[in-house]
Design a protein around this motif. Structure first.
Motif, PDB file in Angstrom:
ATOM      1  N   VAL A  19     -21.881   9.591 -18.924  1.00  0.00           N
ATOM      2  CA  VAL A  19     -21.922   8.427 -20.091  1.00  0.00           C
ATOM      3  C   VAL A  19     -21.069   8.861 -20.952  1.00  0.00           C
ATOM      4  O   VAL A  19     -20.606   9.617 -21.504  1.00  0.00           O
ATOM      5  CB  VAL A  19     -23.396   8.783 -20.617  1.00  0.00           C
ATOM      6  N   THR A  20     -20.524   7.533 -21.721  1.00  0.00           N
ATOM      7  CA  THR A  20     -19.669   7.511 -22.610  1.00  0.00           C
ATOM      8  C   THR A  20     -20.266   6.606 -23.639  1.00  0.00           C
ATOM      9  O   THR A  20     -20.491   5.485 -23.296  1.00  0.00           O
ATOM     10  CB  THR A  20     -18.193   6.709 -22.320  1.00  0.00           C
ATOM     11  N   LEU A 103     -12.057   4.471 -21.390  1.00  0.00           N
ATOM     12  CA  LEU A 103     -12.836   3.785 -20.445  1.00  0.00           C
ATOM     13  C   LEU A 103     -11.832   3.071 -19.409  1.00  0.00           C
ATOM     14  O   LEU A 103     -11.521   1.929 -19.724  1.00  0.00           O
ATOM     15  CB  LEU A 103     -13.872   2.615 -21.164  1.00  0.00           C
ATOM     16  N   ARG A 105     -13.318   2.208 -16.380  1.00  0.00           N
ATOM     17  CA  ARG A 105     -14.092   1.380 -15.662  1.00  0.00           C
ATOM     18  C   ARG A 105     -15.598   1.684 -16.014  1.00  0.00           C
ATOM     19  O   ARG A 105     -15.657   2.758 -16.622  1.00  0.00           O
ATOM     20  CB  ARG A 105     -14.058   1.379 -14.185  1.00  0.00           C
ATOM     21  N   ALA A 106     -16.640   0.931 -15.431  1.00  0.00           N
ATOM     22  CA  ALA A 106     -17.871   1.243 -15.751  1.00  0.00           C
ATOM     23  C   ALA A 106     -18.766   0.706 -14.785  1.00  0.00           C
ATOM     24  O   ALA A 106     -18.508  -0.281 -14.236  1.00  0.00           O
ATOM     25  CB  ALA A 106     -18.315   1.113 -17.023  1.00  0.00           C
ATOM     26  N   ASP A 107     -20.019   1.366 -14.473  1.00  0.00           N
ATOM     27  CA  ASP A 107     -20.902   0.634 -13.505  1.00  0.00           C
ATOM     28  C   ASP A 107     -21.744   0.031 -14.252  1.00  0.00           C
ATOM     29  O   ASP A 107     -22.523  -0.869 -13.711  1.00  0.00           O
ATOM     30  CB  ASP A 107     -21.354   1.808 -12.380  1.00  0.00           C
ATOM     31  N   LEU A 109     -23.162  -1.095 -18.329  1.00  0.00           N
ATOM     32  CA  LEU A 109     -22.736  -1.139 -19.616  1.00  0.00           C
ATOM     33  C   LEU A 109     -24.178  -1.446 -20.222  1.00  0.00           C
ATOM     34  O   LEU A 109     -24.805  -2.368 -19.909  1.00  0.00           O
ATOM     35  CB  LEU A 109     -22.084  -2.540 -19.717  1.00  0.00           C
ATOM     36  N   LEU A 127     -13.496  -4.774 -18.449  1.00  0.00           N
ATOM     37  CA  LEU A 127     -14.686  -3.736 -18.397  1.00  0.00           C
ATOM     38  C   LEU A 127     -15.760  -4.441 -17.419  1.00  0.00           C
ATOM     39  O   LEU A 127     -16.387  -4.060 -16.495  1.00  0.00           O
ATOM     40  CB  LEU A 127     -15.167  -3.032 -19.500  1.00  0.00           C
ATOM     41  N   VAL A 131     -18.171  -3.692 -13.736  1.00  0.00           N
ATOM     42  CA  VAL A 131     -19.464  -3.239 -13.922  1.00  0.00           C
ATOM     43  C   VAL A 131     -20.263  -3.977 -12.823  1.00  0.00           C
ATOM     44  O   VAL A 131     -20.160  -4.813 -12.194  1.00  0.00           O
ATOM     45  CB  VAL A 131     -20.327  -3.569 -15.219  1.00  0.00           C
ATOM     46  N   THR A 212     -18.614   0.716  -6.191  1.00  0.00           N
ATOM     47  CA  THR A 212     -19.503   0.272  -7.030  1.00  0.00           C
ATOM     48  C   THR A 212     -20.907   0.007  -6.218  1.00  0.00           C
ATOM     49  O   THR A 212     -21.852   0.159  -6.926  1.00  0.00           O
ATOM     50  CB  THR A 212     -18.957  -1.095  -7.514  1.00  0.00           C
ATOM     51  N   CYS A 215     -22.749   3.404  -6.153  1.00  0.00           N
ATOM     52  CA  CYS A 215     -23.433   3.720  -7.531  1.00  0.00           C
ATOM     53  C   CYS A 215     -24.539   2.578  -7.914  1.00  0.00           C
ATOM     54  O   CYS A 215     -25.493   3.113  -8.703  1.00  0.00           O
ATOM     55  CB  CYS A 215     -22.330   3.239  -8.572  1.00  0.00           C
TER      56      CYS A 215
END
Length: 269
Positions: A19-20, A103, A105-107, A109, A127, A131, A212, A215
Motif C-alpha cells: 500500500v502507498t 506510483l 501502477r496500482a490495482d 485506488l 493510473l 487499476v 491485473t 490481483c
C-alpha cells in the motif's frame, strides 16, 4: 485512518499486497508511519489537481476539506454545522497522482478526500488505466459548496471504464432537529454518503492484463468477500490457458470451506 483496519488488511498481513498512502498532516503522517507494517508506506502529499488551494480545517477532522462547507446543506442534518465549523484556513499545495514518481501502477485506488474526488481522478488518467478497482467515498448529500456528488463521480469513473460493483459501507444521519437520543432518531435518517467499489467493466476483461486479473482475484475475495467477482476473473484466466481448468473447482472448494459456519468451538455462525 489509524485505528480503522482497511478491508485489505489481511492481504497486507500475509504479504500479498503493498500500500502507498497519502497524508499531508505531519502529525497524522507520523501516526500512520508508527502503525504501518513492512508492506505499507505513506507519503506526505495532499493529492489533488496539482494546484495550491485553501484547506479548511474543521472542528471534526473528518470534515476538513479544500471546499467550503455548505451552511444551508449542513443545517439539514443534526450536529453537522458544529462538526463542520471551520477553525482555521491554510494554503496547501497538491500533487496529481500521475505526477507521483513512486506510483507506477496500482490495482486498487481508494479515495476518501472530502470533496476532491473529481480533482484526484482527473489527475490520475495514467493510473486509472492500470487499476482493476476503485473504492471511493461518494456524497449523496452535498456537504461542501461546489463539491461533486455521486452522479459526478459515477460519470467520471464510467468514462475510465469502471462500473459500480457494490456498496462497501453507507452512512445515514438524523435530520435536524431530531437528536441522537430522540425515540424517533432511528426513523429519521437521511442518506449522506457511501463507500462504493467500482471495478473494470466485466464485458472488457479480455483486454485486462494477466497480472491485473490475478490481483483482481485476490482483491475480490481477500478484501471484499466478492466470490462471484473472483470466479469471473478466474474463468477469464482459465480461458486464456494461464490456469488449469481444475483451478475453478479448487477455488470453489476453498471458498465454500471459508464461508461454511464454524463449529460450536469456532464461535462464528
Amino acid at each position: 485512518m489509524v485505528g480503522e483496519p482497511p478491508c485489505y488488511a489481511a492481504l497486507l498481513e500475509s504479504g500479498l499486497a503493498r500500500v502507498t498512502g497519502f497524508e499531508p498532516d505531519p502529525v497524522a503522517l507520523a501516526a500512520l508511519a508508527e502503525h504501518a507494517g513492512e508492506h505499507a508506506r505513506h507519503l506526505g502529499h495532499a493529492v489533488g489537481d496539482g494546484g495550491t488551494h485553501e484547506l479548511r480545517r474543521c472542528a471534526a477532522a473528518g470534515f476538513s476539506s479544500l471546499f467550503e462547507p455548505d451552511a444551508a446543506q449542513l443545517a439539514v442534518l443534526t450536529d453537522f454545522p458544529r462538526l463542520a465549523e471551520v477553525l482555521d484556513r491554510m494554503p496547501v499545495a497538491t500533487v496529481r497522482l500521475d505526477d507521483v514518481p513512486e506510483l507506477e501502477r496500482a490495482d486498487l485506488l481508494a479515495l476518501d478526500v472530502q470533496g476532491s474526488e473529481r480533482a484526484v481522478l482527473d489527475g490520475a488518467d495514467r493510473l486509472l488505466a492500470t487499476v482493476f478497482a476503485v473504492q471511493v467515498e461518494v456524497g449523496f448529500h452535498r456537504l461542501y459548496e461546489g463539491a461533486p456528488t455521486f452522479a459526478d463521480v459515477d460519470l467520471r469513473l464510467r468514462e475510465a471504464g469502471l462500473v459500480p460493483h457494490c456498496f462497501v459501507t453507507s452512512r445515514t444521519w438524523p435530520l435536524a432537529p431530531i437528536g441522537w437520543h430522540d425515540p424517533l432518531q432511528a426513523h429519521s435518517r437521511h442518506l449522506v454518503e457511501a463507500d462504493m467499489l467500482y471495478v473494470r467493466d466485466l464485458t472488457t476483461l479480455g483486454a485486462v492484463p494477466e497480472d491485473t486479473l490475478r490481483c483482481a482475484v485476490l482483491l475480490a475475495c481477500g478484501a471484499y468477500g466478492s466470490i462471484g467477482l473472483g470466479l469471473v476473473c478466474l474463468r477469464e484466466l482459465i480461458s486464456r490457458g494461464v490456469l488449469d481448468p481444475g483451478s475453478l473447482d479448487r477455488f470453489r472448494e476453498i471458498a465454500l470451506a471459508a464461508l461454511a459456519p464454524h463449529d460450536a468451538f469456532g464461535g462464528r455462525r
